[in-house]
Scaffold this motif. Sequence first.
Motif, PDB file in Angstrom:
ATOM      1  N   ARG A   1       8.647  28.367 -15.881  1.00  0.00           N
ATOM      2  CA  ARG A   1       7.433  27.537 -15.837  1.00  0.00           C
ATOM      3  C   ARG A   1       6.715  27.475 -17.181  1.00  0.00           C
ATOM      4  NH1 ARG A   1       3.391  28.937 -11.318  1.00  0.00           N
ATOM      5  NH2 ARG A   1       4.783  29.949  -9.851  1.00  0.00           N
ATOM      6  N   VAL A   2       7.281  28.086 -18.196  1.00  0.00           N
ATOM      7  CA  VAL A   2       6.683  28.063 -19.539  1.00  0.00           C
ATOM      8  C   VAL A   2       7.324  26.910 -20.310  1.00  0.00           C
ATOM      9  CG1 VAL A   2       6.298  29.343 -21.666  1.00  0.00           C
ATOM     10  CG2 VAL A   2       6.239  30.536 -19.458  1.00  0.00           C
ATOM     11  N   VAL A   3       6.540  25.900 -20.630  1.00  0.00           N
ATOM     12  CA  VAL A   3       7.116  24.660 -21.169  1.00  0.00           C
ATOM     13  C   VAL A   3       7.716  24.842 -22.550  1.00  0.00           C
ATOM     14  CG1 VAL A   3       5.639  23.171 -19.767  1.00  0.00           C
ATOM     15  CG2 VAL A   3       4.875  23.846 -22.058  1.00  0.00           C
ATOM     16  N   ASN A   4       7.217  25.805 -23.338  1.00  0.00           N
ATOM     17  CA  ASN A   4       7.792  25.969 -24.671  1.00  0.00           C
ATOM     18  C   ASN A   4       8.993  26.902 -24.697  1.00  0.00           C
ATOM     19  OD1 ASN A   4       5.409  27.606 -24.174  1.00  0.00           O
ATOM     20  ND2 ASN A   4       5.413  28.278 -26.297  1.00  0.00           N
ATOM     21  N   THR A   5       9.611  27.107 -23.526  1.00  0.00           N
ATOM     22  CA  THR A   5      10.967  27.667 -23.488  1.00  0.00           C
ATOM     23  C   THR A   5      11.999  26.533 -23.524  1.00  0.00           C
ATOM     24  OG1 THR A   5      11.066  27.653 -21.068  1.00  0.00           O
ATOM     25  CG2 THR A   5      10.235  29.658 -22.123  1.00  0.00           C
ATOM     26  N   ARG A   6      11.531  25.285 -23.477  1.00  0.00           N
ATOM     27  CA  ARG A   6      12.448  24.149 -23.406  1.00  0.00           C
ATOM     28  C   ARG A   6      12.854  23.692 -24.804  1.00  0.00           C
ATOM     29  NH1 ARG A   6       9.081  20.562 -18.860  1.00  0.00           N
ATOM     30  NH2 ARG A   6       8.854  22.282 -17.361  1.00  0.00           N
ATOM     31  N   PRO A   7      14.078  23.141 -24.950  1.00  0.00           N
ATOM     32  CA  PRO A   7      14.449  22.521 -26.226  1.00  0.00           C
ATOM     33  C   PRO A   7      13.487  21.373 -26.541  1.00  0.00           C
ATOM     34  CG  PRO A   7      16.339  22.716 -24.741  1.00  0.00           C
ATOM     35  CD  PRO A   7      15.127  23.036 -23.933  1.00  0.00           C
ATOM     36  N   ALA A   8      13.406  21.009 -27.804  1.00  0.00           N
ATOM     37  CA  ALA A   8      12.426  20.014 -28.246  1.00  0.00           C
ATOM     38  C   ALA A   8      12.530  18.701 -27.475  1.00  0.00           C
ATOM     39  CB  ALA A   8      12.569  19.767 -29.737  1.00  0.00           C
ATOM     40  N   ASP A   9      13.739  18.182 -27.303  1.00  0.00           N
ATOM     41  CA  ASP A   9      13.888  16.893 -26.628  1.00  0.00           C
ATOM     42  C   ASP A   9      13.408  16.968 -25.180  1.00  0.00           C
ATOM     43  OD1 ASP A   9      14.861  15.636 -28.872  1.00  0.00           O
ATOM     44  OD2 ASP A   9      16.973  15.962 -28.354  1.00  0.00           O
ATOM     45  N   GLU A  10      13.696  18.084 -24.524  1.00  0.00           N
ATOM     46  CA  GLU A  10      13.276  18.250 -23.148  1.00  0.00           C
ATOM     47  C   GLU A  10      11.753  18.429 -23.072  1.00  0.00           C
ATOM     48  OE1 GLU A  10      14.096  21.375 -19.487  1.00  0.00           O
ATOM     49  OE2 GLU A  10      15.658  21.077 -21.011  1.00  0.00           O
ATOM     50  N   LEU A  11      11.201  19.148 -24.025  1.00  0.00           N
ATOM     51  CA  LEU A  11       9.757  19.319 -24.092  1.00  0.00           C
ATOM     52  C   LEU A  11       9.061  17.971 -24.276  1.00  0.00           C
ATOM     53  CD1 LEU A  11       7.242  21.306 -24.413  1.00  0.00           C
ATOM     54  CD2 LEU A  11       7.574  20.942 -26.864  1.00  0.00           C
ATOM     55  N   LEU A  12       9.601  17.145 -25.158  1.00  0.00           N
ATOM     56  CA  LEU A  12       8.994  15.836 -25.425  1.00  0.00           C
ATOM     57  C   LEU A  12       9.126  14.911 -24.219  1.00  0.00           C
ATOM     58  CD1 LEU A  12      10.035  15.280 -29.134  1.00  0.00           C
ATOM     59  CD2 LEU A  12       7.801  15.951 -28.245  1.00  0.00           C
ATOM     60  N   GLU A  13      10.218  15.037 -23.506  1.00  0.00           N
ATOM     61  CA  GLU A  13      10.377  14.261 -22.261  1.00  0.00           C
ATOM     62  C   GLU A  13       9.271  14.643 -21.283  1.00  0.00           C
ATOM     63  OE1 GLU A  13      13.738  13.639 -18.771  1.00  0.00           O
ATOM     64  OE2 GLU A  13      14.336  14.428 -20.739  1.00  0.00           O
ATOM     65  N   TRP A  14       8.956  15.953 -21.222  1.00  0.00           N
ATOM     66  CA  TRP A  14       7.866  16.416 -20.349  1.00  0.00           C
ATOM     67  C   TRP A  14       6.520  15.911 -20.851  1.00  0.00           C
ATOM     68  CZ3 TRP A  14       4.046  19.839 -22.222  1.00  0.00           C
ATOM     69  CH2 TRP A  14       3.075  20.209 -21.267  1.00  0.00           C
ATOM     70  N   SER A  15       6.231  16.062 -22.119  1.00  0.00           N
ATOM     71  CA  SER A  15       4.909  15.710 -22.634  1.00  0.00           C
ATOM     72  C   SER A  15       4.638  14.216 -22.587  1.00  0.00           C
ATOM     73  CB  SER A  15       4.720  16.234 -24.066  1.00  0.00           C
ATOM     74  OG  SER A  15       5.550  15.544 -24.984  1.00  0.00           O
ATOM     75  N   ARG A  16       5.679  13.414 -22.637  1.00  0.00           N
ATOM     76  CA  ARG A  16       5.505  11.963 -22.609  1.00  0.00           C
ATOM     77  C   ARG A  16       5.687  11.376 -21.222  1.00  0.00           C
ATOM     78  NH1 ARG A  16       9.215  11.193 -28.053  1.00  0.00           N
ATOM     79  NH2 ARG A  16       7.630  11.867 -29.545  1.00  0.00           N
ATOM     80  N   GLY A  17       5.974  12.257 -20.256  1.00  0.00           N
ATOM     81  CA  GLY A  17       6.223  11.793 -18.889  1.00  0.00           C
ATOM     82  C   GLY A  17       4.974  11.419 -18.142  1.00  0.00           C
TER      83      GLY A  17
END
Length: 281
Positions: free
Chosen positions: A265-281
């Motif tokens: 559940r910690v978002v900054n364990t995600r790779p950059a592309d996956e993190l950006l997909e979350w932040s822009r979702g």
Amino acid sequence: MQAHAGEVPEYLARLEEAHGELVPLADDVAEFRAALRGDLHAHSDWSDGGSPIREMAEAAIGLGHEYLALTDHSPRLTVANGLSAERLERQLDVVAELNEELAPFRILTGIECDINVDGSLDQTDELLGRLDVVVASVHSDLRADAAAMTERMLAAVANPHTDVLGHCTGRLLIPREQREGRRQRPRPESAFDAEAVFTACVEHGTAVEINSRPERLDPPLRLLRLAVELGCAFAIDTDAHAPGQLDWQGNGCERAVETGVPVERVVNTRPADELLEWSRG
């Protein structure tokens, strides 16, 4: 400057004297820390940080980070040299150039955006929409009554540009040095309906920040446990204002382990592309 000269910085010496010697992270905390791929809250000398963007990025690379979100302050926070829309536009160009040089490491564009008294965010919608990460934080009227503060935070959490709710109680546990030489007193938590705010974070996909600064350690453990119970996502951030402070994530990881934060559940364990997909979702 003291560290560069090979001396123990006075600030660090005072902390070690007051709080004891540093000890290695426990195995479970170290494992949690190793899962983090980056930091979503850091400042440069464009606002109230002490170092250029490149130095912050190079320090993050040295720690093994894959990315670092540059989140200098928004214009309302004049005491922190907050960025006007024009200065933020210029910063975006600087970051784009640095990303070409530092690839595959990525500096994520971002802002620590003041939450205005009415709950709106302190930057234009157009610019916020262009950023990778928006950390929304309360920095003013911290002693407002609980009802007013709750409404203010609920409005910010519901804003589609908000990705992370920063240091939610605004508390300061220990005094810290101020630029002009004055010392800031410890500050109590702001009053708000934490259950309502954290429930809104779940509903709107906003991560609750686990702020790792030693004088903040925000949210307090009881509220962090509540956020875990309610199903919140989290971002373990340093709120670094200097390169050495990027190593403070261990503080947040200790608190995450203590309160049972699931690492997934910690978002900054995600790779950059996956993190950006979350932040822009």
